[in-house]
Motif scaffolding. Structure first.
Motif, mmCIF file in Angstrom:
data_model
loop_
_atom_site.group_PDB
_atom_site.id
_atom_site.type_symbol
_atom_site.label_atom_id
_atom_site.label_comp_id
_atom_site.label_asym_id
_atom_site.label_seq_id
_atom_site.Cartn_x
_atom_site.Cartn_y
_atom_site.Cartn_z
ATOM 1 N N GLU A 59 0.845 -1.216 -0.226
ATOM 2 C CA GLU A 59 0.151 0.088 -0.012
ATOM 3 C C GLU A 59 0.981 1.406 0.209
ATOM 4 O OE1 GLU A 59 -3.914 0.352 2.418
ATOM 5 O OE2 GLU A 59 -2.565 1.706 3.569
ATOM 6 N N ALA A 60 0.179 2.301 -0.695
ATOM 7 C CA ALA A 60 1.095 3.642 -0.468
ATOM 8 C C ALA A 60 0.014 4.646 -0.479
ATOM 9 C CB ALA A 60 2.096 3.533 -1.809
ATOM 10 N N LYS A 61 0.402 5.639 0.169
ATOM 11 C CA LYS A 61 -0.365 7.003 0.212
ATOM 12 C C LYS A 61 0.368 8.297 -0.108
ATOM 13 C CE LYS A 61 -2.183 8.104 4.170
ATOM 14 N NZ LYS A 61 -3.009 8.137 5.283
ATOM 15 N N VAL A 62 -0.026 9.023 -1.031
ATOM 16 C CA VAL A 62 0.958 10.363 -1.239
ATOM 17 C C VAL A 62 -0.058 11.351 -0.806
ATOM 18 C CG1 VAL A 62 1.610 11.788 -3.053
ATOM 19 C CG2 VAL A 62 1.876 9.237 -3.243
ATOM 20 N N THR A 63 0.479 12.413 -0.077
ATOM 21 C CA THR A 63 -0.038 13.526 0.459
ATOM 22 C C THR A 63 0.768 14.861 0.158
ATOM 23 O OG1 THR A 63 0.957 13.172 2.626
ATOM 24 C CG2 THR A 63 -1.286 12.133 2.174
ATOM 25 N N PRO A 64 0.061 15.777 -0.170
ATOM 26 C CA PRO A 64 0.648 17.266 -0.387
ATOM 27 C C PRO A 64 1.515 17.504 1.068
ATOM 28 C CG PRO A 64 -1.400 17.410 -1.274
ATOM 29 C CD PRO A 64 -1.348 16.103 -0.406
ATOM 30 N N PRO A 124 7.383 16.572 -10.045
ATOM 31 C CA PRO A 124 7.110 17.351 -11.195
ATOM 32 C C PRO A 124 5.657 17.813 -11.568
ATOM 33 C CG PRO A 124 9.062 15.968 -11.835
ATOM 34 C CD PRO A 124 8.425 15.679 -10.593
ATOM 35 N N ASP A 125 5.249 18.825 -11.886
ATOM 36 C CA ASP A 125 4.069 19.373 -12.181
ATOM 37 C C ASP A 125 3.233 18.219 -13.037
ATOM 38 O OD1 ASP A 125 3.750 21.296 -10.291
ATOM 39 O OD2 ASP A 125 4.413 22.950 -11.813
ATOM 40 N N ASP A 126 4.134 17.834 -14.290
ATOM 41 C CA ASP A 126 3.484 17.173 -15.284
ATOM 42 C C ASP A 126 3.481 15.519 -14.904
ATOM 43 O OD1 ASP A 126 6.360 16.648 -15.400
ATOM 44 O OD2 ASP A 126 6.661 16.453 -17.395
ATOM 45 N N VAL A 127 3.920 15.287 -13.770
ATOM 46 C CA VAL A 127 3.852 13.694 -13.421
ATOM 47 C C VAL A 127 2.535 13.522 -12.543
ATOM 48 C CG1 VAL A 127 4.742 11.862 -11.863
ATOM 49 C CG2 VAL A 127 6.388 13.441 -13.453
ATOM 50 N N TYR A 141 16.255 -3.931 -6.346
ATOM 51 C CA TYR A 141 15.003 -3.557 -6.499
ATOM 52 C C TYR A 141 14.183 -4.438 -7.365
ATOM 53 C CZ TYR A 141 15.930 1.044 -4.969
ATOM 54 O OH TYR A 141 16.068 1.904 -3.889
ATOM 55 N N GLY A 142 12.948 -4.804 -6.940
ATOM 56 C CA GLY A 142 11.786 -5.471 -7.824
ATOM 57 C C GLY A 142 10.947 -5.767 -6.697
ATOM 58 N N GLY A 143 9.706 -6.860 -7.211
ATOM 59 C CA GLY A 143 8.600 -7.304 -6.426
ATOM 60 C C GLY A 143 7.547 -6.513 -6.635
ATOM 61 N N GLY A 144 6.429 -6.814 -6.046
ATOM 62 C CA GLY A 144 5.322 -6.125 -6.515
ATOM 63 C C GLY A 144 5.260 -4.627 -6.078
ATOM 64 N N THR A 145 4.820 -3.947 -7.045
ATOM 65 C CA THR A 145 4.835 -2.383 -6.678
ATOM 66 C C THR A 145 3.318 -1.718 -6.678
ATOM 67 O OG1 THR A 145 4.681 -1.975 -9.155
ATOM 68 C CG2 THR A 145 6.909 -2.228 -8.577
ATOM 69 N N VAL A 146 3.200 -0.550 -6.151
ATOM 70 C CA VAL A 146 1.976 0.178 -6.186
ATOM 71 C C VAL A 146 2.219 1.397 -7.024
ATOM 72 C CG1 VAL A 146 0.419 1.269 -4.776
ATOM 73 C CG2 VAL A 146 1.257 -1.005 -3.902
ATOM 74 N N THR A 147 1.262 1.662 -8.003
ATOM 75 C CA THR A 147 1.129 2.971 -8.583
ATOM 76 C C THR A 147 -0.152 3.746 -7.899
ATOM 77 O OG1 THR A 147 1.792 2.069 -10.723
ATOM 78 C CG2 THR A 147 0.696 4.101 -10.851
ATOM 79 N N VAL A 148 0.330 5.140 -7.630
ATOM 80 C CA VAL A 148 -0.419 6.141 -6.851
ATOM 81 C C VAL A 148 -0.633 7.493 -7.757
ATOM 82 C CG1 VAL A 148 -0.768 7.283 -4.740
ATOM 83 C CG2 VAL A 148 0.531 5.178 -4.670
ATOM 84 N N LEU A 149 -1.892 7.841 -7.802
ATOM 85 C CA LEU A 149 -2.310 9.086 -8.570
ATOM 86 C C LEU A 149 -1.635 10.348 -7.592
ATOM 87 C CD1 LEU A 149 -5.765 8.535 -9.743
ATOM 88 C CD2 LEU A 149 -3.686 8.512 -11.203
ATOM 89 N N VAL A 150 -1.005 11.159 -7.929
ATOM 90 C CA VAL A 150 -0.381 12.478 -7.395
ATOM 91 C C VAL A 150 -1.724 13.377 -7.409
ATOM 92 C CG1 VAL A 150 1.139 14.289 -7.356
ATOM 93 C CG2 VAL A 150 1.821 12.125 -8.332
ATOM 94 N N PRO A 151 -2.056 13.599 -5.961
ATOM 95 C CA PRO A 151 -3.164 14.376 -5.579
ATOM 96 C C PRO A 151 -2.375 16.011 -5.881
ATOM 97 C CG PRO A 151 -2.074 13.793 -3.675
ATOM 98 C CD PRO A 151 -1.272 12.976 -4.613
ATOM 99 N N ARG A 152 -3.180 16.620 -6.451
ATOM 100 C CA ARG A 152 -2.799 18.068 -6.917
ATOM 101 C C ARG A 152 -3.986 19.162 -6.434
ATOM 102 N NH1 ARG A 152 2.517 18.157 -8.746
ATOM 103 N NH2 ARG A 152 2.800 16.375 -9.935
ATOM 104 N N HIS A 153 -3.414 20.221 -5.977
ATOM 105 C CA HIS A 153 -4.448 21.213 -5.379
ATOM 106 C C HIS A 153 -5.325 21.634 -6.657
ATOM 107 C CE1 HIS A 153 -2.703 21.178 -1.380
ATOM 108 N NE2 HIS A 153 -1.779 21.431 -2.120
ATOM 109 N N GLY A 154 -6.678 21.533 -6.515
ATOM 110 C CA GLY A 154 -7.452 22.083 -7.554
ATOM 111 C C GLY A 154 -7.851 23.423 -7.822
#
Length: 154
Positions: A59-64, A124-127, A141-154
């Motif tokens: 699991e992964a969580k991205v926060t500003p 970066p802003d474009d990611v 490096y290797g194994g199961g990865t997690v992809t997370v959307l980057v939360p941007r201020h709207g």
């Protein structure tokens, strides 16, 4: 020695253990927007496999964090011993550029899976999404990865 006389010693040991991991486990910066993704399917299932070659990110969580970001990552590593353990993870763009790396300095044998945070770091802003990947001190490096959307201020 009775179990009553062991209680203060166990409390002291637990306190020492938690203090040793304190710099690895700082809570995430409070934010109004966050994105959490939990691994499903093969990544979660392989976490329990005896033949696992790499740690899995569950699991992964991205926060500003102001103009930057923090990430909280949960790792599974069934072979975690002082001789071999998950010794880190990194945050990548979908193109493979490394945005941040986190090093783990000891095994987490008695804490599986375990969660640690890292940041702040720039994205970066474009990611629009990042990939979290674990590292094993023997295989890299290797194994199961997690992809997370980057939360941007709207």
């Amino acid at each position: 020695m009775t179990s009553r006389s062991l209680a203060p010693a166990l409390v002291g040991l637990l306190s020492l253990t938690l203090t040793a991991c304190a710099d690895d486990s700082a809570p995430p910066t409070p934010a109004t927007t966050e994105q959490t993704v939990t691994a499903t399917g093969s990544a979660a299932e392989s976490a329990a496999a005896d033949s696992q070659e790499y740690p899995d990110i569950l699991e992964a969580k991205v926060t500003p964090a102001g103009e930057k970001f923090r990430v909280v990552v949960t790792v599974s590593s069934p072979y975690d011993t002082p001789e071999r353990y998950a010794d880190g993870w990194r945050v990548l763009t979908p193109d493979g550029d490394v945005l941040a790396e986190h090093t783990l300095h000891h095994d987490h044998q008695n804490e599986q899976p375990f969660t640690r945070s890292h940041g702040p770091f720039a994205i970066p802003d474009d990611v629009t999404e990042v990939v979290i990947e674990g590292r094993d001190q023997v295989n890299g490096y290797g194994g199961g990865t997690v992809t997370v959307l980057v939360p941007r201020h709207g």
